[in-house]
Design a protein around this motif. Structure first.
Motif, mmCIF file in Angstrom:
data_model
loop_
_atom_site.group_PDB
_atom_site.id
_atom_site.type_symbol
_atom_site.label_atom_id
_atom_site.label_comp_id
_atom_site.label_asym_id
_atom_site.label_seq_id
_atom_site.Cartn_x
_atom_site.Cartn_y
_atom_site.Cartn_z
ATOM 1 N N THR A 2 17.251 -0.264 -59.624
ATOM 2 C CA THR A 2 16.562 -0.049 -58.514
ATOM 3 C C THR A 2 16.872 -0.178 -57.113
ATOM 4 N N GLU A 3 16.196 0.237 -56.048
ATOM 5 C CA GLU A 3 16.559 0.162 -55.027
ATOM 6 C C GLU A 3 16.850 -1.333 -54.327
ATOM 7 N N GLN A 4 18.136 -1.572 -53.843
ATOM 8 C CA GLN A 4 18.508 -2.957 -53.613
ATOM 9 C C GLN A 4 19.033 -2.955 -52.214
ATOM 10 N N ILE A 5 18.982 -4.315 -51.550
ATOM 11 C CA ILE A 5 19.487 -4.676 -50.501
ATOM 12 C C ILE A 5 20.596 -5.675 -50.659
ATOM 13 N N LEU A 6 21.546 -5.460 -50.110
ATOM 14 C CA LEU A 6 22.838 -6.396 -50.174
ATOM 15 C C LEU A 6 23.262 -6.832 -48.790
ATOM 16 N N SER A 7 23.379 -8.256 -48.572
ATOM 17 C CA SER A 7 23.683 -8.719 -47.271
ATOM 18 C C SER A 7 25.000 -9.628 -47.300
#
Length: 143
Positions: A2-7
């Motif tokens: 799925t769509e993901q945010i990586l920080s």
């Protein structure tokens, strides 16, 4: 997926002499060309040359197959500097692919991720030592 945010927090900068201080943790590693900034007269990163990933960022940097090319590149008055972004095993390849796709480093010319991104939409928010890197960017899936 799925769509993901990586920080990831970008840690560094290290030189060849200080590589033993690089974390021995999972993540991506960035290789930069560093040169004297004409305005400040201090060494600073000038260009992202390469992005790699490994379960041990330190091992990846010291054993990457492209090392000879990195070190043959800069003229004598420039240096190679390194930065690391820690990332768990599950997302490490996705993060490296997003970095390569968005930044197109010159020594990743043989990477499958330059023109394709086989993961779902990914937004990357870099913080820390991110000079010469996009702070926030998104990459859409394109196989």
């Amino acid at each position: 997926m799925t769509e993901q945010i990586l920080s990831p927090k970008m840690l560094g900068y290290w030189t060849e002499e200080t590589l033993k201080e690089v974390p021995d943790d999972s993540g991506i590693y960035c290789v930069f060309r560093a040169a004297t900034d004409p305005e400040t007269e201090e060494m600073d990163v000038q260009e992202l040359l390469y992005v790699g990933e490994h379960r041990s960022a330190r091992f990846g940097l010291t054993h990457d197959e492209h090392r000879d090319r990195w070190h043959a590149f800069p003229p004598p008055d420039e240096e190679i500097w390194y930065a690391v972004g820690l990332c768990g095993n599950a997302n490490r390849e996705r993060l490296a692919a997003a970095m390569i796709n968005a930044h197109k480093p010159r020594f990743n010319a043989d990477s499958e991720y330059l023109d394709r991104f086989p993961f779902d939409a990914t937004t990357v928010h870099l913080y820390g030592k991110k000079h010469k890197l996009q702070s926030i960017f998104s990459v859409e899936r394109h196989d």
